[in-house]
Design a protein around this motif. Sequence first.
Motif: not given
Length: 83
Positions: A9-33
């Motif tokens: 799957f692809a998630v495209i985050l518009v106007n998002t820096e790497i730091g917040p993107a990593k935080e969002i990815a971590a939340r996605i991973m936590d939800s999945y787990n």
Amino acid sequence: MARYGGDEFAVILVNTEIGPAKEIAARIMDSYNGLKVQETSLSIGICQYRQGLDTYNIIEEVDKAMYEAKNSGGDLIKLCSLP
């Protein structure tokens, strides 16, 4: 979010820096787990768009990062290595 292929799957985050993107990815991973889907893992690759890069190169690099996470045992977030 969009299905990119197979189990990717692809998630495209518009106007998002790497730091917040990593935080969002971590939340996605936590939800999945939290779903406790047996014998599966989540591998995430993150890449930030930079002026002058073409879409094909970004997709290729983020795919490499995702497979690096997957080949390292999964349940990891890896950043792509674009200059």
